[in-house]
Design an enzyme around this catalytic site. Sequence first.
Site, PDB file in Angstrom:
ATOM      1  N   GLU A  46      -0.504  -8.771  18.934  1.00 34.61           N
ATOM      2  CA  GLU A  46      -0.961  -9.480  20.128  1.00 34.61           C
ATOM      3  C   GLU A  46      -1.848 -10.668  19.733  1.00 34.61           C
ATOM      4  O   GLU A  46      -2.726 -10.530  18.870  1.00 34.61           O
ATOM      5  CB  GLU A  46      -1.748  -8.490  20.998  1.00 34.61           C
ATOM      6  CG  GLU A  46      -2.319  -9.063  22.281  1.00 34.61           C
ATOM      7  CD  GLU A  46      -3.099  -8.024  23.071  1.00 34.61           C
ATOM      8  OE1 GLU A  46      -3.437  -8.300  24.235  1.00 34.61           O
ATOM      9  OE2 GLU A  46      -3.382  -6.923  22.518  1.00 34.61           O
ATOM     10  N   LYS A 115       1.354 -10.678  29.485  1.00 30.75           N
ATOM     11  CA  LYS A 115       0.749  -9.352  29.638  1.00 30.75           C
ATOM     12  C   LYS A 115       0.435  -9.130  31.105  1.00 30.75           C
ATOM     13  O   LYS A 115      -0.129  -9.997  31.780  1.00 30.75           O
ATOM     14  CB  LYS A 115      -0.515  -9.282  28.799  1.00 30.75           C
ATOM     15  CG  LYS A 115      -1.194  -7.914  28.723  1.00 30.75           C
ATOM     16  CD  LYS A 115      -2.340  -7.964  27.704  1.00 30.75           C
ATOM     17  CE  LYS A 115      -3.011  -6.625  27.518  1.00 30.75           C
ATOM     18  NZ  LYS A 115      -4.044  -6.654  26.457  1.00 30.75           N
ATOM     19  N   CYS A 170       0.240  -4.483  24.599  1.00 31.84           N
ATOM     20  CA  CYS A 170      -0.928  -3.615  24.439  1.00 31.84           C
ATOM     21  C   CYS A 170      -1.226  -2.723  25.643  1.00 31.84           C
ATOM     22  O   CYS A 170      -0.579  -1.706  25.834  1.00 31.84           O
ATOM     23  CB  CYS A 170      -2.146  -4.456  24.066  1.00 31.84           C
ATOM     24  SG  CYS A 170      -3.459  -3.461  23.279  1.00 31.84           S
TER      25      CYS A 170
END
Length: 659
Positions: A46, A115, A170
Site C-alpha cells: 500500500e 481504498k 488493507c
Amino acid sequence: MKHGFIKVAAVTPKMKVADTVYNAQQICESMEEAFSKGAKILVFPELGISGYTCGDLFFQERLLASCREQLDVIAGHTRGKDGLLFVGLPFPKDGKLYNVAAAVSGGRVLAFIPKVHIPSYGEFFETRYFYPGNRLPDTVSFRGEEVPFGANILLEAKEMEGLVVGCEICEDIWVPDSPGISHGMAGATVLVNLSASSESVGKDAYRRMLVKSASAKLVCGYVYCSSGEGESTQDLVFGGHNIIAENGTILKEAERFENQATYGDIDLGRLRTKREQMNTFGCGNQQSYQKVSFSLAIEETKLEREFPCMPFVPSQLKEREKRCEEILSIQSMGLKKRLEHTGCLNVVIGVSGGLDSTLALLVTARCFDMLSLERGNIHAVTMPCFGTTDRTYDNACKLAGSLGAALTEIDMKEAVTVHFRDIGQDASCRDVTYENAQARERTQILMDIANQENALVIGTGDLSELALGWATYNGDHMSMYGVNGGVPKTLVRHLVQYCADTCENGELKGVLLDVLDTPVSPELLPPVDGRIAQKTEDLVGPYELHDFFLYYMLRCGYAPDKIYRIARKSFAGQYADEVILKWLETFYRRFFSQQFKRSCLPDGPKVGSVALSPRGDLRMPSDACVRIWLEQLKECSNISPAGKEEERNPLLLCPGQGK
C-alpha cells in the site's frame, strides 16, 4: 498458465519514506526479478511509491506529482513484459486525495482502484489525508488517457479463461462489507490486497486468519502484500507479512521483518470447479462492475507448488493423530446410530488378518464401548480357505481375542469344493470363478450367522477398493453397514497405526503392527511356500498412486493430463513416468467400468471430502464411457501407455472380479 496454474508474487521491496525515485527503482528491479521467475500477477505494498508513513507530507504537491511521475516510469518499465502489476500511491481527483492501487500492464495504467474503508482509530489517522473511494467506476485523466477509477473494477485476462482479478486495500479486508466479497461474487477468482499493516503481538495470526477466511468463503486465490522495513518506525514497525492463500489454505507466507518476495502457484482450474460444484455460490451485482482486459502469453507455469503424495493423510504427526481420532469417532458414531435404530445388540464381522477387517473390528469395538455393550456380542468369524496363510490366520485369531470378541472359525474348503462340483468348475482352474466363489461363500456365511444371531453384518471394504471396483459383486461388496466405505487405503494404514500407538494392550499392539507389515491381499489363490501369493498392488497398482488419482479427479476436478503432470512431480524418483501413466490408465478404466458396483452400495458414513456413495457425493451412471479421458492420456507422453493388458485380460474388467 497451462492446466489453470498462475504464478503470483507478493513483493515487499526496500523503500525510503517519501523518496519516490528510489522506491520506483526498487519496484522496477523487483519487478524484473519476479517476471524472470515466471510471476504473472505482482502485488506491491500500500502506498508503495511514496511510503505509507509520510504523514502530512501527503499534502505536499511535490510528493503527489512525483508519485504520478514515478508511476509513469513504472508503467513504462512494464512495456514488453508479460504480467499484471499492482502498485500503491496517493492520487488526487476532483479536489480530493485517494489512497489507490494502480493496475499496470503492457506499458499502460489500466485502472485506479481506490481504498474504500479509511481507518481513523488506534494508530491509524488516514481520514486526515484520504477520502473513501467510490465503488461505481468513473474515469480520471492520466498522461492524456482516460483511465477507469473506482473500487468495482475487475481485471480480466483475455487469453486465460477464469483469471479475473479484483483488488482491495488493507483495511478493506478487516471490515464486515469488504469490497472483496462483492468482487468475488461478481466473478473475481483472484483477489489482491495492497497493505500497510503494522505489527503488534499476535496480530500476524489474526491477519493470517483474515486472509485464509476470505479465500475460503469466496473460493478464490488471495495475494496479500504488506509494507516492511523502510517505513518510518517513529511509532510503528512494519513486518512485510506477505501471504498467498487459496480456498482456505495458505500456499506461501513470508518471514516477517525480512522484506521478501513471496511466490505461489494458484490453481484457477480447481477454484473454477469448486465454484461450479457449489450451487450456493451465487452471482453478485455484475452490472455495477467494469471489466478491464489485459493480455498474458499462455505458457506452462514452472510449478513450485507441492502436491502431497498422500493427499488424504496429513504430513504433520499432531494433525495426523487428530485426523485419525476424528475419523474413528465418525465411523463409530455412524455404526452406533445404526445399532440403536435397529435394536441390534450383536454384529457379525469377517476377520481375515488384513488391514481393512482389522480397522472395521477396531471401530466396532469402540462403538460397543460407546453403547456399553459386551464386546462378546461382536461375532468375529475367520474363514480359512485355499489362500489363507498361517500368518493372517493367526493374526485374525489374536486380534479377536485381544479385543474380547467372540471368535468363530469356519473352514470353507469343503463347502467351496462342493460348490465347484455343483457348477462344474475345475478346482485346478484358478480363474475368476475360482476366486469369487470363495468371496461369495464368505459373505453367505456371514449373512446366515447374522440371521441366527439377530445381528448386522459389518462391511470391511474401503474407499480405494470401491473406486477400483476391487470387490466381488455380492461378495465382500455387500454388507449391512460398511464402516470403512469412506476411508481410502492409504489412510486405513495410518488409522491402524494410530490404534497401535495409542492402545494400552501390549498383545493387541503386537498384532496390529504385524498386520501393518503384511502385504495387502485377498488371499484367494493358494500360498507359495507358505507365503501370500496374490498381492493386490501387483495386480491393480500401488494404492498410494490410486488414492492420489482419486483425490485430484473427484476432489479437484482435474483432467487426466493435469493429474499426470502433478503425479510426475510428486512421485519423481519413486515411480517412472511410464509406470505412473500405466496405473493412471488402469485407474480410469476401472473407475468407469466398475461404477455399477458403487450404485448399490450398503449404507456407511462419509468421513472426508471424497466419497463414492450413490446417495451422496457421486451421482454417476453405471454405463458412462471413459473414452475421452483415455484419449487425453494418450496425448500426455510419447511413451506408449502400458496397462494395455487390461484390454486383453478380461479378468481385470470382469463384473465379478474381486478380492
